[in-house]
Design an enzyme around this catalytic site. Structure first.
Site, PDB file in Angstrom:
ATOM      1  N   GLU A  13      -2.717   0.917  -7.655  1.00 42.34           N
ATOM      2  CA  GLU A  13      -3.772   0.079  -8.212  1.00 42.34           C
ATOM      3  C   GLU A  13      -3.456  -0.495  -9.584  1.00 42.34           C
ATOM      4  O   GLU A  13      -4.373  -0.818 -10.349  1.00 42.34           O
ATOM      5  CB  GLU A  13      -5.076   0.887  -8.300  1.00 42.34           C
ATOM      6  CG  GLU A  13      -5.081   1.979  -9.377  1.00 42.34           C
ATOM      7  CD  GLU A  13      -4.660   3.348  -8.882  1.00 42.34           C
ATOM      8  OE1 GLU A  13      -4.954   4.342  -9.561  1.00 42.34           O
ATOM      9  OE2 GLU A  13      -4.022   3.411  -7.811  1.00 42.34           O
ATOM     10  N   GLU A  30      -7.669   0.087  -3.299  1.00 42.66           N
ATOM     11  CA  GLU A  30      -6.935  -0.279  -4.517  1.00 42.66           C
ATOM     12  C   GLU A  30      -7.746  -1.249  -5.377  1.00 42.66           C
ATOM     13  O   GLU A  30      -7.716  -1.157  -6.609  1.00 42.66           O
ATOM     14  CB  GLU A  30      -5.578  -0.883  -4.160  1.00 42.66           C
ATOM     15  CG  GLU A  30      -4.695  -0.001  -3.285  1.00 42.66           C
ATOM     16  CD  GLU A  30      -4.519   1.416  -3.817  1.00 42.66           C
ATOM     17  OE1 GLU A  30      -4.550   1.617  -5.043  1.00 42.66           O
ATOM     18  OE2 GLU A  30      -4.375   2.338  -2.989  1.00 42.66           O
ATOM     19  N   HIS A  76     -10.431   0.550  -7.366  1.00 42.56           N
ATOM     20  CA  HIS A  76      -9.882   1.271  -8.517  1.00 42.56           C
ATOM     21  C   HIS A  76      -9.991   0.451  -9.813  1.00 42.56           C
ATOM     22  O   HIS A  76      -9.883   1.023 -10.900  1.00 42.56           O
ATOM     23  CB  HIS A  76      -8.411   1.597  -8.280  1.00 42.56           C
ATOM     24  CG  HIS A  76      -8.164   2.966  -7.736  1.00 42.56           C
ATOM     25  ND1 HIS A  76      -8.750   4.107  -8.248  1.00 42.56           N
ATOM     26  CD2 HIS A  76      -7.366   3.400  -6.721  1.00 42.56           C
ATOM     27  CE1 HIS A  76      -8.329   5.170  -7.586  1.00 42.56           C
ATOM     28  NE2 HIS A  76      -7.495   4.772  -6.650  1.00 42.56           N
TER      29      HIS A  76
END
Length: 882
Positions: free
Chosen positions: A270, A304, A307
């Protein structure tokens, strides 16, 4: 092993950093055989202890120069080790600019941590501690800085140069080189730093945030994969929209980049504004990717992206807090997937993974709390406990607070800690403060390892029309503690009358929420008495799997069948069927050991016959209910698992169902045929899933030859899901001559597509019909295999050890020795991957003799090697001494 044993790091020893980095400037000069890295850091002391040296992490670096405030530091004022640079306090002022130049060799970095080069592309992976392989730095998550990064390289070889943040400059230079400069205005720890340089193509789109800001979205891939990006781009936009609507989080820069990389240790990373993905988690089109791949991409792209707030804007103070970002984000991506698909099926999938793999982790030598007290190598703690159990703990908070208060808590958490590195306590405290609910006892979930067991007994008082449930909780000893405190368990339940309807839950106990059916269990033993119960009910326990626990209740087969037919909770309908099938198979495994004739339970047969009688409204759910418990799950139901007896019993059940119900499976298969153009929609995926499950059963039967149907589907499929499912049905059937022909044809068709070939390798490594270790050795020697590529290793080595349990647990122990040899070989190349491969061997105490001791011997073989990495050392030593 190493002469100097690696030392554990303890949470109790945490100290705030003595220095902070206000700004970071990095200059990368990329060349084919080396890279020069210049870092300029504006720093200051934070502790006021002028006598403390400046200690920087570093690994596999050649130090070229170091200076403070433009004054070169001579060697007498610093000390270099293999893992650090320490500068004497006497030359370090309270505020200063530190300049360091290092030389590194990315092309030799097979560990794939830090900056490495693979397939002609430069790439980074800095989580957890990879940045120290780039330059000397305070490589810890609680040191946050703004970054400016300049990258210079040959323009022809590396036309694309990417880093975090916004692009602020691009120049053509002399000698055919060029540069780009990137600026990230948001403070971040170095583990979120990213760099990519290569010959890449991209697709582009835009997203308008809820406040009206336009964001440029790009996905970069190698040129041959440019036609496989559209789905991931759609998933990204859907994720961005969902995060705005559900959590009020919008994106905070003017560009968001994704890059697909073949050689990558993880699924994805991420990094702020430059997410780097394993190519298997982003590339897809109908011809080359299965439904499972599309669903995986949807989930991982969302994970991701989410995040960006739960991990990037608010990050971890230290690596003990890893589940702070991962558990919370897994919960978020799970809810996202549930919202866009079947919520019940998504819950089934999540719980299946938890009960099969995470519960096994809880019961093994690497058992640890969500907030571990110590570790030797942080890479070993990217575990299912951190991710999946961590998500379940967040889910329990959500259930205890309710959706509205949970949203208030998350808003408060993000507002209170934006731009900070915090702990799990900060997260729980925000939830408490926003909701007014006391989570003091609930915190035990963070500090205690292991899977709680819930023992339930009941009593119906006909004269009083009352029903009593007595709930006892216990948890086995685990390495961190023997004496466990009681957990706060939100235990959702229902009581069904003889017509299959739910009784209203009327209970004087204030711990029961009559609207949600949640019983708040907080003591080691409690009894809950429900009133106005006209007949003895059938209890529906742990609805929706409301807590990550094992439930022990003596269901009768008739009760399980009743729940399957009537329970209003879809998860528990499925779970009742799984419990029924599990009980049958476990009983048959004892018949196998005793040499008795195997006879299929008629109750289970009738259930399957009923499930096949008509198409359900939710075909994905129907496919789940027709699927037998996996061998891996069955193994986890025994303290001393008899693997081959379980395999034989399960195979008998599947074979008998296939033989007796082949016409029914065929009818459902025909009803699910669909000649329309492929689309990865939930309804279309569900129909294909049920169809291809039926094909598996059909090709198992000896009472009719369905191989022609499988071959026809293989030949005429207009998508990879159907083609690969037909191939799998043949490979796992008794039609082995046809299977070998189909395997060869499939390889010839797809040999130039790396990800499809990986699927081809995995199918063979997992097949019951291969000839054990000899067959997987042939795969290792195939031109398509590369020991340095993690995806290839996972496709063959990991799949064989974790999924081909019949052959891995061969009586002669050859599977264990084979895996030990692969771990030793990989430890010298990529310790992270080697360590993860050790997992199947760590379960040796749970496997009955003679196999268990043979697994232990394989671990001892690894332990006898000198110079083991910290990664492998930690897993092996804990496995042998626990």
């Amino acid at each position: 092993m190493k002469n100097a044993e690696p030392k554990a790091i303890y949470l109790k020893d945490y100290q705030a950093p003595a220095f902070e980095i206000e700004s970071t400037y990095l200059n990368f000069d990329l060349y084919d055989d080396y890279t020069l890295v210049t870092s300029i850091l504006k720093m200051r002391r934070t502790t006021g202890l002028d006598a403390e040296n400046l200690f920087l992490n570093g690994q596999d670096l050649e130090l070229r120069s170091v200076s403070i405030n433009d004054e070169v530091i001579s060697g007498e004022y610093y000390e270099l080790t293999d893992e650090s640079l320490s500068i004497a306090a006497s030359v370090v002022p309270s505020e200063f600019t530190l300049s360091i130049q290092t030389k590194i060799k990315p092309q030799e970095n097979t560990a794939l941590e830090g900056l490495y080069k693979s397939s002609g592309m430069f790439c980074t992976q800095c989580e957890a501690e990879g940045f120290r392989r780039i330059t000397y730095f305070l490589d810890r998550p609680d040191v946050m800085s703004v970054y400016e990064v300049r990258i210079t390289a040959d323009k022809k070889a590396y036309p694309v140069l990417l880093s975090n943040g916004n692009l602020i400059d691009a120049q053509d230079l002399e000698g055919g080189r060029h540069s780009t400069t990137w600026q990230d205005p948001h403070k971040k720890p170095c583990y979120l730093f990213a760099l990519v340089a290569g010959d890449l193509k991209h697709i582009e789109d835009t997203f308008t945030t809820m406040s009206g800001e336009n964001v440029t979205l790009r996905i970069f891939v190698e040129p041959q994969n440019i036609d496989k990006c559209d789905f991931a781009m759609g998933a990204l936009k859907r994720s961005m929209k969902w995060d705005e609507e559900v959590y009020g989080r919008e994106y905070d820069l003017n560009i968001f980049n994704i890059v697909a990389v073949d050689a990558f240790n993880m699924g994805a990373m991420e990094n702020k504004s430059l997410n780097i993905f394993n190519s298997s988690c982003v590339l897809a089109n109908p011809k080359t990717a299965t439904d499972a791949t599309f669903q995986r991409i949807e989930s991982i792209v969302a994970h991701e992206y989410f995040h960006n707030w739960s991990g990037n804007r608010v990050t971890c103070r230290d690596w003990f807090q890893l589940s702070l970002k991962e558990g919370f984000t897994v919960f978020r991506d799970s809810e996202y997937s549930a919202d866009i698909g079947s919520r019940t099926v998504k819950r089934i999938e999540d719980v299946s993974l938890l009960r099969t793999a995470q519960f096994a982790e809880d019961a093994g030598p690497m058992s640890h709390p969500i907030l571990p007290a110590s570790f030797i190598e942080i890479s070993n703690f990217y575990t299912l406990t951190i991710y999946e159990k961590g998500a379940e703990v967040v889910r329990m908070i959500h259930n205890i607070l309710g959706a509205q208060d949970f949203r208030k808590g998350s808003d408060l958490y993000f507002a209170r800690h934006d731009g900070q590195a915090v702990t799990t306590e900060h997260f729980v405290k925000a939830m408490e403060d926003a909701s007014g609910k006391d989570l003091t006892q609930f915190r035990n979930w963070y500090h205690q390892a292991g899977t709680p067991e819930i023992f339930i007994t009941d009593h119906y008082d006909e004269s009083a029309k009352s029903y009593a449930l007595t709930i006892k909780q216990t948890c086995r000893e685990t390495p961190e503690t023997k004496e466990k405190k009681p957990y706060h368990i939100p235990f959702e339940l229902g009581l069904l009358n003889d017509k299959g309807d739910d009784y209203p839950l009327i209970c004087k106990n204030s711990k029961v929420n009559s609207e949600t059916g949640v019983v708040n269990v907080t003591k080691f033993e409690e009894t809950f008495v429900f009133e106005n119960i006209d007949t003895k009910p059938v209890p529906s326990l742990l609805r929706g799997f409301s807590a990550p626990v094992r439930v022990r209740y003596a269901y009768e087969a008739e009760q399980l069948q009743f729940l399957m037919a009537n329970d209003s909770d879809g998860f528990n309908r499925w779970d009742a069927g799984q419990t029924l099938a599990t009980n049958v198979i476990l009983s048959l495994s004892q018949d196998v050991l005793a040499g008795r004739e195997l006879v299929l339970d008629e109750g289970l047969f009738n259930v399957y016959q009923s499930l096949l009688s008509t198409l359900m409204s939710d075909l994905a759910m129907q496919a789940q209910m027709l699927s037998l418990p996996s061998l891996a799950y069955l193994i986890e139901q025994q303290d001393q698992a008899q693997v081959h007896a379980l395999y034989t019993a399960r195979s008998f059940v599947k074979q008998t169902l296939a033989d007796r119900l082949h016409d029914s499976f065929s009818n459902v298969y025909q009803q699910c045929l669909d000649s329309r153009e492929y689309e990865p929609s939930p309804d279309a995926i569900a129909k294909r899933t049920l169809k291809n499950l039926c094909l598996q059963y059909m090709t198992q039967t000896h009472n009719h030859d369905y191989s022609g149907i499988a071959q026809q589907q293989f030949d005429q499929a207009n998508n990879m899901t159907d083609q690969f499912s037909a191939l799998g049905a043949l490979v796992n059937s008794h039609h082995q001559s046809l299977a070998q022909t189909a395997l060869q044809r499939f390889y010839e068709q797809w040999q130039h597509d790396v990800l499809v070939v990986n699927m081809w390798l995995s199918l063979q490594a997992s097949s019951d019909h291969i000839e054990g270790v000899a067959a997987v050795n042939e795969l290792l020697n195939h031109d398509a295999f590369d020991i340095k590529n993690p995806n290839k290793v996972r496709a063959v080595v990991s799949v064989f050890a974790a999924q081909n349990l019949r052959h891995f647990h061969g009586a002669d122990g050859s599977g264990y020795n084979w895996l030990a040899d692969r771990i030793i070989e990989l430890d010298a190349l990529n310790p992270q991957i080697a360590s993860r491969l050790t997992g199947p061997l760590t379960k040796w105490k749970r496997i009955a003799p003679p196999n268990g001791p043979l697994m232990m011997q394989a671990l001892e073989k690894i332990a006898a090697r000198s110079n083991l990495s910290k990664d492998v050392y930690e897993v092996v030593t804990k496995s042998l001494v626990s």
